[in-house]
Design a protein around this motif. Structure first.
Motif, short mmCIF file in Angstrom:
data_model
loop_
_atom_site.label_atom_id
_atom_site.label_comp_id
_atom_site.label_asym_id
_atom_site.label_seq_id
_atom_site.Cartn_x
_atom_site.Cartn_y
_atom_site.Cartn_z
N SER A 80 15.06 12.02 16.91
CA SER A 80 14.34 11.90 15.01
C SER A 80 15.16 10.65 14.25
O SER A 80 15.75 10.93 14.53
CB SER A 80 14.68 13.57 14.40
N VAL B 209 10.83 14.65 12.13
CA VAL B 209 10.94 16.44 12.23
C VAL B 209 9.99 16.52 10.58
O VAL B 209 10.16 16.13 9.60
CB VAL B 209 11.99 16.86 11.81
N GLN C 298 19.12 19.29 20.66
CA GLN C 298 17.12 19.83 20.74
C GLN C 298 16.98 20.53 19.76
O GLN C 298 17.70 21.57 18.49
CB GLN C 298 16.69 20.41 22.19
N TRP D 153 10.22 19.68 20.32
CA TRP D 153 11.97 19.30 19.66
C TRP D 153 12.32 19.84 21.12
O TRP D 153 14.18 19.87 21.51
CB TRP D 153 12.59 19.65 18.72
N THR E 33 3.71 14.36 15.40
CA THR E 33 5.89 14.54 15.09
C THR E 33 5.38 13.33 15.36
O THR E 33 6.77 12.93 14.91
CB THR E 33 5.25 15.36 16.16
#
Length: 126
Positions: free
Chosen positions: A4, A50, A78, A84, A106
């Motif tokens: 991320s 995220v 994770q 994710w 995402t």
């Protein structure tokens, strides 16, 4: 495979309960699909973001072995939910990585400096 908030970075992390290369192959295939999508639409950068406030971080491995436990804080983490969540299941990964959408909400895409993304829709597969 992607971290991320780190643009244009993907890494392979194989299965712990099956052939490592099965997951690495799916990862490489997905990255190729992602690059084709970016090329088709004029994007130069993709960043996994995220956006789910309910997502929690979890260890990447669920092993109790001492060597894993000692290294957990140095390994990537994770999320508690897809995309994710790291599956240790080839069929779930096959469905998500080979047949799932690349632009799934995402991934954040950006055009090259001075460029602009196109709105051309083309098949994701092939």
């Amino acid at each position: 495979m992607m971290y991320s908030d780190v643009p244009n970075l993907a890494s392979a992390f194989g299965y712990t309960n099956a052939s490592w290369t099965l997951k690495c192959d799916l990862t490489a295939e997905y990255v190729c699909r992602l690059l084709k999508h970016m090329d088709r639409h004029g994007y130069a950068q993709c960043t996994a973001r995220v956006k789910d406030p309910e997502l929690t971080c979890e260890p990447v491995l669920d092993f109790t072995s001492g060597y894993v436990q000692r290294a957990l804080d140095t390994l990537p983490r994770q999320g508690s939910k897809p995309p994710w969540r790291l599956h240790q299941n080839y069929m779930k990964d096959l469905s998500m990585l080979r047949f799932g959408r690349v632009d799934d909400g995402t991934m954040e895409f950006k055009a090259a400096p001075g460029g602009r993304p196109t709105d051309v829709e083309a098949p994701e597969h092939g």
